[in-house]
Design a protein around this motif. Structure first.
Motif, PDB file in Angstrom:
ATOM      1  N   CYS A  41       0.837  -1.205   0.000  1.00  0.00           N
ATOM      2  CA  CYS A  41       0.000   0.000   0.000  1.00  0.00           C
ATOM      3  C   CYS A  41       0.872   1.254   0.000  1.00  0.00           C
ATOM      4  N   LEU A  42       1.887   1.254   0.854  1.00  0.00           N
ATOM      5  CA  LEU A  42       2.787   2.410   0.922  1.00  0.00           C
ATOM      6  C   LEU A  42       3.519   2.616  -0.400  1.00  0.00           C
ATOM      7  N   ARG A  44       2.705   1.625  -3.434  1.00  0.00           N
ATOM      8  CA  ARG A  44       1.768   2.022  -4.494  1.00  0.00           C
ATOM      9  C   ARG A  44       1.371   3.501  -4.353  1.00  0.00           C
ATOM     10  N   ASN A  45       0.986   3.901  -3.151  1.00  0.00           N
ATOM     11  CA  ASN A  45       0.584   5.285  -2.934  1.00  0.00           C
ATOM     12  C   ASN A  45       1.749   6.252  -3.076  1.00  0.00           C
ATOM     13  N   VAL A  48       2.449   6.964  -6.812  1.00  0.00           N
ATOM     14  CA  VAL A  48       1.494   7.908  -7.392  1.00  0.00           C
ATOM     15  C   VAL A  48       1.785   9.329  -6.922  1.00  0.00           C
ATOM     16  N   GLN A  49       1.986   9.495  -5.617  1.00  0.00           N
ATOM     17  CA  GLN A  49       2.215  10.829  -5.066  1.00  0.00           C
ATOM     18  C   GLN A  49       3.559  11.420  -5.487  1.00  0.00           C
ATOM     19  N   ALA A  61       2.080  11.473   2.472  1.00  0.00           N
ATOM     20  CA  ALA A  61       0.749  11.172   1.913  1.00  0.00           C
ATOM     21  C   ALA A  61       0.502   9.662   1.865  1.00  0.00           C
ATOM     22  N   ALA A  62       1.532   8.898   1.539  1.00  0.00           N
ATOM     23  CA  ALA A  62       1.384   7.441   1.497  1.00  0.00           C
ATOM     24  C   ALA A  62       1.076   6.887   2.889  1.00  0.00           C
ATOM     25  N   ALA A  65      -2.535   7.609   3.662  1.00  0.00           N
ATOM     26  CA  ALA A  65      -3.450   6.762   2.891  1.00  0.00           C
ATOM     27  C   ALA A  65      -3.464   5.321   3.385  1.00  0.00           C
ATOM     28  N   CYS A  66      -2.373   4.888   3.986  1.00  0.00           N
ATOM     29  CA  CYS A  66      -2.240   3.480   4.396  1.00  0.00           C
ATOM     30  C   CYS A  66      -2.330   3.300   5.908  1.00  0.00           C
TER      31      CYS A  66
END
Length: 108
Positions: A41-42, A44-45, A48-49, A61-62, A65-66
Protein backbone atom coordinates in the motif's frame (compact mmCIF):
# COMPACT_ATOMS: atom_id res chain seq x y z
CA UNK A 1 43.50 -11.55 29.47
CA UNK A 2 41.21 -9.31 27.36
CA UNK A 3 38.68 -7.28 29.26
CA UNK A 4 34.98 -8.03 28.65
CA UNK A 5 33.00 -5.25 27.00
CA UNK A 6 29.74 -4.19 28.53
CA UNK A 7 26.77 -3.96 26.19
CA UNK A 8 24.18 -1.33 27.06
CA UNK A 9 20.86 -3.16 27.55
CA UNK A 10 18.49 -0.57 26.02
CA UNK A 11 20.10 -0.33 22.55
CA UNK A 12 20.53 -4.08 22.51
CA UNK A 13 16.85 -4.68 23.37
CA UNK A 14 15.71 -2.14 20.78
CA UNK A 15 17.85 -3.88 18.16
CA UNK A 16 16.39 -7.27 19.04
CA UNK A 17 12.87 -5.81 18.92
CA UNK A 18 13.47 -4.18 15.53
CA UNK A 19 14.80 -7.41 14.09
CA UNK A 20 11.75 -9.29 15.41
CA UNK A 21 9.36 -6.73 13.93
CA UNK A 22 11.19 -6.03 10.69
CA UNK A 23 11.45 -9.69 9.72
CA UNK A 24 7.92 -10.76 8.88
CA UNK A 25 9.19 -14.30 8.25
CA UNK A 26 9.69 -14.57 12.01
CA UNK A 27 6.13 -13.52 12.73
CA UNK A 28 3.06 -15.66 12.23
CA UNK A 29 1.44 -15.90 8.80
CA UNK A 30 -1.19 -13.26 9.65
CA UNK A 31 1.37 -10.66 10.67
CA UNK A 32 3.55 -11.47 7.65
CA UNK A 33 0.67 -11.03 5.22
CA UNK A 34 -0.44 -7.80 6.93
CA UNK A 35 3.12 -6.48 6.68
CA UNK A 36 3.14 -7.23 2.96
CA UNK A 37 -0.23 -5.52 2.49
CA UNK A 38 0.97 -2.43 4.38
CA UNK A 39 4.27 -2.23 2.51
CA UNK A 40 2.56 -2.67 -0.87
CA UNK A 41 0.00 0.00 0.00
CA UNK A 42 2.79 2.41 0.92
CA UNK A 43 4.80 1.66 -2.22
CA UNK A 44 1.77 2.02 -4.49
CA UNK A 45 0.58 5.28 -2.93
CA UNK A 46 4.10 6.69 -2.77
CA UNK A 47 4.65 6.01 -6.46
CA UNK A 48 1.49 7.91 -7.39
CA UNK A 49 2.22 10.83 -5.07
CA UNK A 50 5.91 11.06 -6.02
CA UNK A 51 4.86 11.78 -9.60
CA UNK A 52 2.92 14.80 -8.32
CA UNK A 53 5.04 16.23 -5.50
CA UNK A 54 8.33 16.02 -3.59
CA UNK A 55 9.41 12.62 -2.31
CA UNK A 56 9.17 13.52 1.38
CA UNK A 57 5.64 14.88 0.92
CA UNK A 58 4.76 11.79 -1.12
CA UNK A 59 5.93 9.57 1.74
CA UNK A 60 3.78 11.53 4.21
CA UNK A 61 0.75 11.17 1.91
CA UNK A 62 1.38 7.44 1.50
CA UNK A 63 1.47 6.94 5.27
CA UNK A 64 -1.81 8.86 5.60
CA UNK A 65 -3.45 6.76 2.89
CA UNK A 66 -2.24 3.48 4.40
CA UNK A 67 -3.17 4.09 8.03
CA UNK A 68 -5.65 1.18 8.18
CA UNK A 69 -3.20 -1.48 6.89
CA UNK A 70 -0.56 -0.12 9.29
CA UNK A 71 -2.92 -0.44 12.26
CA UNK A 72 -3.88 -3.96 11.17
CA UNK A 73 -0.21 -4.96 10.96
CA UNK A 74 0.61 -3.51 14.38
CA UNK A 75 -2.45 -5.23 15.85
CA UNK A 76 -1.26 -8.54 14.40
CA UNK A 77 2.15 -8.00 15.96
CA UNK A 78 0.53 -7.33 19.33
CA UNK A 79 -1.07 -10.77 19.08
CA UNK A 80 2.35 -12.38 18.76
CA UNK A 81 3.57 -14.33 21.79
CA UNK A 82 6.98 -12.64 21.42
CA UNK A 83 5.74 -9.05 21.71
CA UNK A 84 3.31 -7.19 23.91
CA UNK A 85 1.45 -3.92 23.28
CA UNK A 86 4.16 -1.84 24.89
CA UNK A 87 6.87 -3.38 22.68
CA UNK A 88 4.84 -2.71 19.56
CA UNK A 89 4.02 0.86 20.65
CA UNK A 90 7.72 1.62 21.12
CA UNK A 91 8.87 -0.05 17.92
CA UNK A 92 6.05 1.18 15.64
CA UNK A 93 7.53 4.65 15.00
CA UNK A 94 10.99 3.16 14.44
CA UNK A 95 9.61 0.72 11.90
CA UNK A 96 7.64 3.47 10.16
CA UNK A 97 10.77 5.61 10.00
CA UNK A 98 12.70 2.76 8.46
CA UNK A 99 10.06 2.16 5.80
CA UNK A 100 9.78 5.92 5.14
CA UNK A 101 13.55 6.09 4.52
CA UNK A 102 13.23 3.09 2.18
CA UNK A 103 10.45 4.82 0.22
CA UNK A 104 12.35 8.08 -0.16
CA UNK A 105 15.66 6.45 -1.08
CA UNK A 106 14.16 3.95 -3.54
CA UNK A 107 14.87 5.37 -7.01
CA UNK A 108 12.07 3.61 -8.83
Amino acid sequence: MPQARLVAPVPFLITVLLVAIACPAQADAGAASRHTIWRDCLARNFKVQAALTARDLAADAAFQACRAPEEAYLAALTGSPLLDEEDVARAGPLLAGRIRAWLISNPG
